[in-house]
Design a protein around this motif. Sequence first.
Motif, short mmCIF file in Angstrom:
data_model
loop_
_atom_site.label_atom_id
_atom_site.label_comp_id
_atom_site.label_asym_id
_atom_site.label_seq_id
_atom_site.Cartn_x
_atom_site.Cartn_y
_atom_site.Cartn_z
N ALA A 1 6.42 12.45 1.97
CA ALA A 1 6.83 11.52 0.92
C ALA A 1 5.89 10.32 0.90
O ALA A 1 5.23 10.01 1.90
N VAL A 2 5.85 9.63 -0.24
CA VAL A 2 5.01 8.44 -0.39
C VAL A 2 5.91 7.22 -0.44
O VAL A 2 6.89 7.18 -1.21
N GLY B 1 -6.13 3.09 11.21
CA GLY B 1 -5.94 4.53 11.33
C GLY B 1 -4.93 5.09 10.36
O GLY B 1 -4.86 6.32 10.17
N THR B 2 -4.12 4.23 9.71
CA THR B 2 -3.15 4.70 8.73
C THR B 2 -3.88 5.27 7.51
O THR B 2 -4.90 4.71 7.07
N VAL B 3 -3.38 6.36 6.94
CA VAL B 3 -3.96 6.94 5.73
C VAL B 3 -3.14 6.49 4.53
O VAL B 3 -1.92 6.66 4.50
N ILE B 4 -3.82 5.88 3.55
CA ILE B 4 -3.14 5.37 2.35
C ILE B 4 -3.62 6.14 1.13
O ILE B 4 -4.72 6.69 1.10
N ALA C 1 0.86 -1.19 0.00
CA ALA C 1 0.00 0.00 0.00
C ALA C 1 0.89 1.24 0.00
O ALA C 1 2.01 1.21 0.52
N ARG C 2 0.38 2.32 -0.58
CA ARG C 2 1.14 3.58 -0.64
C ARG C 2 0.74 4.45 0.56
O ARG C 2 -0.43 4.82 0.70
N VAL D 1 -7.45 7.22 1.87
CA VAL D 1 -8.33 6.34 2.63
C VAL D 1 -7.72 6.04 3.98
O VAL D 1 -6.53 5.68 4.08
N ARG D 2 -8.52 6.17 5.04
CA ARG D 2 -8.08 5.81 6.39
C ARG D 2 -8.44 4.35 6.65
O ARG D 2 -9.61 3.97 6.55
N VAL D 3 -7.47 3.53 6.97
CA VAL D 3 -7.65 2.09 7.14
C VAL D 3 -8.51 1.82 8.38
O VAL D 3 -8.25 2.37 9.46
#
Length: 741
Positions: free
Chosen positions: A223-224, A235-238, A216-217, A292-294
């Motif tokens: 940076a990505v 809660g991680t944003v991808i 996932a990015r 998107v927030r996981v």
Amino acid sequence: MSQTENRTRFRVEGMDCASCAAKVETAALRVPGVEAVMVSVTAATMVVTHGDDADMRALARSIGRLGYPTSRLDDGGKAAGHDHAHAHAHAADIVDAPWWNAPKVRPAAASGVALAIATAFGVLAPSLATPAFLLALAIGLVPIARRAVMAALAGSPFSIETLMTVAAVGAVLIGAAEEAAVVVFLFLVGEVLEGIAAARARASISSLVGLVPKTARVERNGAVEDVPVEALAIGTVILVRPGDRLPADGTVEDGASHVDEAPVTGESMPRAKAKGDSVFAGTVNGAGVLRVRVTAAAEDNTIARIVRLVAEAQESRAPTERIIDRFARAYTPAIMALAALVAVAPPLLAGGDWSDWIYKGLALLLIGCPCALVISTPAAVAAGLSAGARRGLLMKGGAVLETVGRVTVMALDKTGTLTEGRPRVTDVLAFSAERTTVLSLAAALEAGSSHPFAVAILAAATEERVPLPPAGAARAVPGEGVEGKVGGVAFFLGSPEAAARRCALGETEAAAVASLQRTGKSLAVLVANGRIAGAIAVRDEPRVDARDGLDRLRAAGIRPLMLTGDTLASAEAVGSDLGIEVRAGLMPDDKRAIVMALRSEGAVVGKVGDGINDAPALAAAHVGIAMGGGTDVALETADAAILHGRVTDLADIVALSRAVMANIRQNIAVALGLKALFLVTTVLGVTGLWPAILADTGATVLVTANAMRLLGWRPSAAAASGKPAWAFREPTHSQGGAGVV
């Protein structure tokens, strides 16, 4: 003293059919402390409920002796303890290995070679034919007899292997070694084919996880970077780019796009997504960038849940044994006991001559030898499967063929099953422009797009042969539609809500749009230079034979029911057209829960679908039926497949099942009737051994010929009645090609 109830999962290799599952279950239940067992052939697993004192190592050894290597799994589905690496490597080998390396191929090949050599001896050196056929029989029968002995020791003394062994030995005693060798070879070939089908099903379910990207990015410190999906914390944003599959379940934090949710919901049209909307792993992003927030870890995302649901449904589904297995459980021991009784009782109780009564006991054993049953019942099943396959009705074995005819509720998916699976233009509304102009301009804006809405518009424009002017500066507006210029005039084509933000819809226009939306149609409104020019409605329309197919199911006493992940409006619109009960807005686990609820009410459930989202329900049903053109996972999870995609074929497959079962009942009646007649006459001394054996051979010929009549089976509108289907002719109407995708 009370015990703790424990649940332990095992990987069980080498199971190919429900008969295998039944033997494994019986062996496991004989282990002290084991309370319940659930076996899944497709998942190659066994779940054992047991007390603290149950010896799980002894259980694994017991099942391994049956020819099914068994290893314990941990809660994550991995091999426990020191067996972890070995079991996973071996499992990978099972999935990846070519079919000709399967363990059951070697005895089948050896039997086939030996049979061919014996046949050559029969032509070139007749004096050596009998020993050659006996050797060929021994090569094929030894592994079968060994499994029969091990199954007997594990609590299944009258298995199909026992029946085959008794039949082969009996055939040798009456001088029919050639027939015995052929029957044994065909039995081994059938086991190989069952093994191939089971391996393919396991591989297809495992491939589901391939729908989710491996990485996932993630945006960090401006940076990505790519990170493994397993490392994504809730809660991680991808960042999800246009055209990418979503790597996790989540909620849109920023951006707008259309997302193709067909893998999860089966809905034919991509859904617009904006901030706050939920998205699912394995679905495909459209033209917009999404952040998107996981909301779920990798092991709990939608695709992972589908995989678990399929496995759980397979594990909880009780195995359907072969017809001949169930019959053998009573018939074989009864014949053996009767022969022994006739041989021993008269001399002991009435002073009869021992040699005379032993001869009669042997005669009874030979007369009762189930050769006719062993040959004729599989012959009926094989003929039925062949007749169905030639007409695109595929079933994975005799147990499926038996169960289809007993279905009382048929639960059908909507998209791709009752409908064509692709939207079509149903209406073109002309407001301030001509109808052909609206269609022409819309097609110009959508030229080159692969969106289902665009494909439908372009197909309609091609069909009506409207002009397709070039569009300049055309671009997608994420979550709204498409805009561009044609002839220097600015146009926008998109959702009614997006169009209203550019130009207010008049009362008449708004009423027309709302009327079409109430019928489950999706609309795109064309705005020309600030004015409403027209609108185009599309819908995934029912197959042309859907109504007829459902009527034929009802005529056969089967209740049809629609289960769909599509919106309630779309589902009810189609359901109203077809006159079928509707349950809409369902996720894969909802469909499975409904199937399980129907089963608990006593219904025999058939589930029909064509998508990955149908896989758990297909596995949970008594019979899962995949429609042609469906996903590989649906086709492999299902027990049967309708290759031509006709809804009327569902009634045909039911009719075929009922015809085959009627044929089998006829065969059993003929075989048992003749046996009963000669059993009586032999005991009374009216007939001798050889007339009785000749009569038994005649019975074999009769029932086999009757079974072969099924090769002439033809589907028809009356086939669901359960009458002998070979008496029907092809339908004279033109529905045969309807609805083919």
